[in-house]
Scaffold this active site. Sequence first.
Site, PDB file in Angstrom:
ATOM      1  N   LYS A   1     -13.065  -2.052   2.105  1.00 22.76           N
ATOM      2  CA  LYS A   1     -12.891  -3.358   1.456  1.00 22.76           C
ATOM      3  C   LYS A   1     -14.199  -3.930   0.874  1.00 22.76           C
ATOM      4  O   LYS A   1     -14.624  -3.528  -0.186  1.00 22.76           O
ATOM      5  CB  LYS A   1     -12.241  -4.342   2.426  1.00 22.76           C
ATOM      6  CG  LYS A   1     -10.780  -3.974   2.748  1.00 22.76           C
ATOM      7  CD  LYS A   1     -10.085  -5.121   3.436  1.00 22.76           C
ATOM      8  CE  LYS A   1      -8.700  -4.760   3.951  1.00 22.76           C
ATOM      9  NZ  LYS A   1      -7.633  -4.850   3.006  1.00 22.76           N
TER      10      LYS A   1
ATOM     11  N   PHE B   1      -3.166  -3.219  12.306  1.00 12.43           N
ATOM     12  CA  PHE B   1      -2.999  -2.631  10.977  1.00 12.43           C
ATOM     13  C   PHE B   1      -4.205  -1.744  10.693  1.00 12.43           C
ATOM     14  O   PHE B   1      -5.335  -2.209  10.669  1.00 12.43           O
ATOM     15  CB  PHE B   1      -2.879  -3.710   9.890  1.00 12.43           C
ATOM     16  CG  PHE B   1      -2.448  -3.128   8.577  1.00 12.43           C
ATOM     17  CD1 PHE B   1      -1.100  -2.947   8.286  1.00 12.43           C
ATOM     18  CD2 PHE B   1      -3.379  -2.714   7.637  1.00 12.43           C
ATOM     19  CE1 PHE B   1      -0.689  -2.367   7.085  1.00 12.43           C
ATOM     20  CE2 PHE B   1      -2.983  -2.130   6.440  1.00 12.43           C
ATOM     21  CZ  PHE B   1      -1.633  -1.968   6.165  1.00 12.43           C
TER      22      PHE B   1
ATOM     23  N   ASP C   1     -12.191  -0.573  13.991  1.00  8.72           N
ATOM     24  CA  ASP C   1     -11.786  -0.637  12.592  1.00  8.72           C
ATOM     25  C   ASP C   1     -12.289  -1.962  12.015  1.00  8.72           C
ATOM     26  O   ASP C   1     -11.691  -3.017  12.229  1.00  8.72           O
ATOM     27  CB  ASP C   1     -10.256  -0.533  12.513  1.00  8.72           C
ATOM     28  CG  ASP C   1      -9.748  -0.616  11.078  1.00  8.72           C
ATOM     29  OD1 ASP C   1     -10.535  -0.991  10.191  1.00  8.72           O
ATOM     30  OD2 ASP C   1      -8.562  -0.322  10.856  1.00  8.72           O
TER      31      ASP C   1
END
Length: 417
Positions: free
Chosen positions: A258, A144, A229
């Site tokens: 985040k 993802f 990532d």
Amino acid sequence: MDKGKVISETIDKYEQFVNPAVAKLFRFMGLATVEWEAQGSVIRDIDGKEYIDCLGGYGVFSLGHRHPKVVEAVKGQLDRMPMSSKVLFDKPMADLAALLAEITPGDLQYSFIGNSGTEAVEGALKLARIHTGRSKVVAALNSFHGKTLGALSATGRDLFRDPFRPLLTGFSHVPFGDAAALEQAVDADTAAVILEPIQGEGGIIVPPDDYLPKAREICDRHGALLICDEVQTGLGRTGKMFAVDHYQVVPDIMATAKALGGGVMPIGAFTARPHIWEKYVTAPFLHTSTFGGNPLACAAAAAAIGVIREEGLAEKAANTGAYFTGRLKVLAQDYPEVIREVRGRGLMIGVELQKEGIGGFLMSELINRSVLVAYTLNNPKVIRIEPPLSISQTQVDTVLEAFAHGVEAAQDMIEDL
Ligand code: PLP
């Protein structure tokens, strides 16, 4: 204030103006209330009911909610200059870029600051293309990386991809954790390999210890860049500042977001080695963003990095995570018909259930006992546990107790789920 009216009006507006299916799902999960305030690991709804936040905004709230130092930094910036003129030197952005160079591994140095994880990934992919002059990207199945078109082309889940085809060309996907498959997919036309060091939305999948080092070696041999990532794994979540630090791997480009905003501001960044930035040094306005690198978000991020270091949050994640995972593993042994496996690193924990139906049931059981959790986006059989890294042992014990009750109830219902 008429609290009942606020709740019914808010749900009504979701139904009419946001998305009726989301409203239905929240109701079904026993979440027919309005969130109102939050502090540390606790969220309060409008009626004052408290929930322990074990979802942590999908990894946003590593510092907990409203950490006083982050709030203070943002308030200070708000009162001075919340948005940049874009033509004078901007101190908060410069400070943050320098801090990112300091905390990221190896010689990662230049950063571009954006507003979200998917933007960080977009930027990383573009940088890989412009630096190498190649266009192929190899990503992992079940990965993802976000849902904008470029990042979605890297994301390895057809459910999210198929409705939007054709996506970017040149992307291929290989099984995660399989270095031999990666070896076969990478060639002289590959611009980059993009990997999460630990797959988050894929169901908290930890690869074999030699996977990332091998990926590094494969990329080097073919002149491809390694993009890691760390949007979900970064900033202490897995027990180290970055998950790549567990493997002593230095990527060419790293994406963060985040937790970088300290749970107060949205932000994302990609950071790269100096020689990879060369084309952007020649043409600095090839990649820009109006709001990217705004002073409010950068002030929050710089304060957040300070807190993560001062409070030793990565070490806390390692210790609390070991305790949490250990106790959950005992529960898994007691209820093998309900729980298939408990896995993860630090406070990035996945509980894989035997059946998909158990996920929603367990989630609503936990919500009834005032614990917020959710399953992972790519794999509804996996309940993810990503609380603030500062969660106390007492709070962890409360969550474990709720989990034990929920699992026991699931065991009684197993045939129907
Ligand atoms: N990359 C990873 C590893 C993620 O987990 C996510 C979001 O869950 C993203 C990228 C996308 O981030 P955002 O939702 O901020 O665009």
